[in-house]
Design a protein around this motif. Structure first.
Motif, PDB file in Angstrom:
ATOM      1  N   ARG A 164       1.151  -5.124   7.874  1.00 41.49           N
ATOM      2  CA  ARG A 164      -0.312  -5.101   7.853  1.00 41.49           C
ATOM      3  C   ARG A 164      -0.879  -4.182   8.935  1.00 41.49           C
ATOM      4  NH1 ARG A 164      -4.620  -3.944   5.796  1.00 41.49           N
ATOM      5  NH2 ARG A 164      -6.503  -4.999   6.503  1.00 41.49           N
ATOM      6  N   VAL A 192       0.850  -1.189   0.000  1.00 41.68           N
ATOM      7  CA  VAL A 192       0.000   0.000   0.000  1.00 41.68           C
ATOM      8  C   VAL A 192       0.884   1.236   0.000  1.00 41.68           C
ATOM      9  CG1 VAL A 192      -1.656   1.329   1.375  1.00 41.68           C
ATOM     10  CG2 VAL A 192      -1.914  -1.145   1.187  1.00 41.68           C
ATOM     11  N   GLN A 225      -0.923  -0.728   7.547  1.00 42.02           N
ATOM     12  CA  GLN A 225      -1.984  -0.614   6.550  1.00 42.02           C
ATOM     13  C   GLN A 225      -3.349  -0.480   7.230  1.00 42.02           C
ATOM     14  OE1 GLN A 225      -1.916  -3.859   3.774  1.00 42.02           O
ATOM     15  NE2 GLN A 225       0.236  -3.611   3.224  1.00 42.02           N
ATOM     16  N   PHE A 226      -3.596  -1.340   8.221  1.00 48.92           N
ATOM     17  CA  PHE A 226      -4.880  -1.343   8.909  1.00 48.92           C
ATOM     18  C   PHE A 226      -5.122  -0.023   9.629  1.00 48.92           C
ATOM     19  CE2 PHE A 226      -7.283  -2.350  12.843  1.00 48.92           C
ATOM     20  CZ  PHE A 226      -8.483  -2.734  12.261  1.00 48.92           C
ATOM     21  N   ALA A 278      -8.889   6.403   7.483  1.00 48.85           N
ATOM     22  CA  ALA A 278      -9.722   6.783   6.341  1.00 48.85           C
ATOM     23  C   ALA A 278     -11.201   6.539   6.634  1.00 48.85           C
ATOM     24  CB  ALA A 278      -9.284   6.005   5.102  1.00 48.85           C
ATOM     25  N   TYR A 279     -11.496   5.442   7.329  1.00 45.77           N
ATOM     26  CA  TYR A 279     -12.888   5.115   7.670  1.00 45.77           C
ATOM     27  C   TYR A 279     -13.519   6.227   8.496  1.00 45.77           C
ATOM     28  CZ  TYR A 279     -16.681   2.713  10.187  1.00 45.77           C
ATOM     29  OH  TYR A 279     -17.881   2.368  10.755  1.00 45.77           O
ATOM     30  N   PRO A 293     -12.908  -1.526   8.619  1.00 40.52           N
ATOM     31  CA  PRO A 293     -11.821  -2.399   8.183  1.00 40.52           C
ATOM     32  C   PRO A 293     -11.560  -3.516   9.201  1.00 40.52           C
ATOM     33  CG  PRO A 293     -11.211  -0.087   7.965  1.00 40.52           C
ATOM     34  CD  PRO A 293     -12.495  -0.134   8.742  1.00 40.52           C
ATOM     35  N   HIS A 316      -4.040   2.944   8.844  1.00 39.13           N
ATOM     36  CA  HIS A 316      -4.387   3.986   7.878  1.00 39.13           C
ATOM     37  C   HIS A 316      -5.762   3.736   7.260  1.00 39.13           C
ATOM     38  CE1 HIS A 316      -0.678   6.399   7.844  1.00 39.13           C
ATOM     39  NE2 HIS A 316      -0.081   5.266   8.188  1.00 39.13           N
ATOM     40  N   GLU A 317      -6.152   2.465   7.139  1.00 41.57           N
ATOM     41  CA  GLU A 317      -7.512   2.169   6.681  1.00 41.57           C
ATOM     42  C   GLU A 317      -8.548   2.662   7.693  1.00 41.57           C
ATOM     43  OE1 GLU A 317      -6.146  -1.971   4.389  1.00 41.57           O
ATOM     44  OE2 GLU A 317      -7.451  -2.056   6.169  1.00 41.57           O
ATOM     45  N   CYS A 318      -8.255   2.466   8.981  1.00 43.31           N
ATOM     46  CA  CYS A 318      -9.190   2.935  10.012  1.00 43.31           C
ATOM     47  C   CYS A 318      -9.240   4.452  10.051  1.00 43.31           C
ATOM     48  CB  CYS A 318      -8.796   2.365  11.371  1.00 43.31           C
ATOM     49  SG  CYS A 318      -9.057   0.578  11.511  1.00 43.31           S
TER      50      CYS A 318
END
Length: 391
Positions: A368, A30, A371-372, A378-379, A389, A374-376
């Motif tokens: 990971r 990512v 990545q997780f 964004a959420y 996520p 940054h996904e949270c």
């Protein structure tokens, strides 16, 4: 250390990683734009949508154990006062007098039945009520019942005290935590002893927090401090809502596990493996009987700065002066590792991003947790649209 048999499967996975010299990997790499760590608008939105809307673990039960104990602090630019009333309930307020907006308590912890504004001496109870107006006969009539401290949503769970920095917001803490604190409750963290605190500053809060989320850097960045205890680039990730439990194998995991019954591996935290528990968005907990470190990361005054508070605990208080001195040495060691290795590198990363050399950074298949995280981010930045996520 914990006795949660739910860790058995995780312990077996970590042992398998060590045996096969591998780690948790996802199916993709990512990229994160450099602007995520630099942009003023992004930084302001993070403060508004993340730090002022979500429950933040601002204190521990150990810091406010007795009735009338309190903790005052700055959090994401806001002055916060937490108190434990004579009824045993912890409450939180904006540390702001209703008269002329001065603070009613200095930053720190202590015991007080009343809080007096240092400007004009208005006094407040531990439950936030305005009790007295200094020389009230000269001030004029006021309705004291309407001029208490502004209360913030607050709840205590698993030895941690959570606060939302916006008055009136609904706090559904169990839903937000999604079982994350079950093993802290099992370890009885609420009864552990407070040892001390250290503070430091560094680069953008996400640059700093990224370092808590992976062990890929241990051999290179911590060859004489972390790496002698912990294998590099061997990490297991589990998610609980936006939170994580990250498992790391100790260098002697094979020796320790081979000497124990396999069915007991899940009870052997800190013996062969360790966990770092990540409470989104900004807290890292390393739980160990020798010494536990709780790291709180807050955005600084500008996007390129963070303020980090390291707080330390142990199951029992210091036994004597020699024990206390040894614990002070351990706290200094952990603080110095963060400051001199992690955060010094973070300052270099900040300069590297500001140079414009690259438009993005890369998070590998083995990263990971980053990545997780940054996904949270964004959420929540996208107003919780779509599914939460997961790992």
């Amino acid at each position: 250390m914990t006795k949660d048999t739910g860790l058995q499967k995780t312990a077996e996975i970590i042992y398998d990683y060590a045996e096969n010299k591998t780690t948790y990997q996802t199916d993709k790499i990512v990229t994160i734009p450099s602007s995520a760590y630099l942009d003023q608008d992004i930084w302001e939105a993070e403060v508004s949508k993340i730090f002022k809307e979500l429950p933040l673990a601002l204190a521990t039960t150990a810091e406010l154990r007795e009735p009338h104990s309190y903790k005052a602090m700055d959090a994401a630019g806001l002055p916060v006062l937490m108190t434990r009333g004579k009824d045993g309930v912890v409450r939180a307020f904006l540390n702001v007098c209703s008269h002329r907006a001065a603070a009613v308590a200095e930053n720190g912890c202590g015991i007080k039945k009343r809080f007096a504004c240092k400007y004009h001496g208005w006094t407040y109870s531990a439950d936030g009520r305005l009790m007295g107006v200094a020389e009230g006969n000269t001030f004029g009539d006021v309705d004291k019942s309407t001029l208490g401290l502004r209360e913030l949503p607050c709840e205590e769970k698993g030895g941690l005290i959570f606060v939302i920095l916006t008055p009136g917001k609904e706090m559904n803490l169990d839903n937000f935590l999604d079982g994350m604190l079950d093993d802290l409750e099992n370890a009885n963290f609420k009864d552990w002893a407070y040892l001390g605190q250290r503070e430091l500053t560094g680069a953008n809060w996400k640059i700093a927090f990224d370092g808590y989320l992976e062990g890929y850097h241990f051999a290179q960045l911590h060859p004489e401090t972390i790496h002698p205890r912990t294998l590099s680039n061997l990490t297991h990730y589990e998610s609980f809502g936006p939170h994580m439990r990250i498992g790391f194998a100790q260098t002697d995991i094979k020796e320790k596990f081979d000497a124990a019954p396999k069915e007991k591996w899940g009870e052997m935290e800190n013996t062969g493996y360790d966990f770092v528990r990540i409470l989104f968005p900004n807290v890292s907990v390393f739980l160990a009987p020798e010494i536990t470190q709780v790291a709180q990361l807050f955005p600084g005054e500008t996007p390129d700065k963070n303020r980090t508070v390291l707080t330390f605990f142990r199951p029992d208080p210091p036994k004597d002066d020699e024990d206390k001195a040894a614990l002070e040495g351990m706290m200094d060691f952990l603080h110095n590792v963060v400051r001199d290795e992690d955060y010094a590198t973070g300052d270099q990363i900040q300069k590297g991003l500001e140079s414009g050399a690259h438009e993005s950074i890369i998070l590998g298949k083995n990263e990971r947790g980053n990545q997780f995280f940054h996904e949270c981010l964004a959420y929540y930045m996208n107003d919780r649209k779509g599914p939460m996520p997961t790992i």
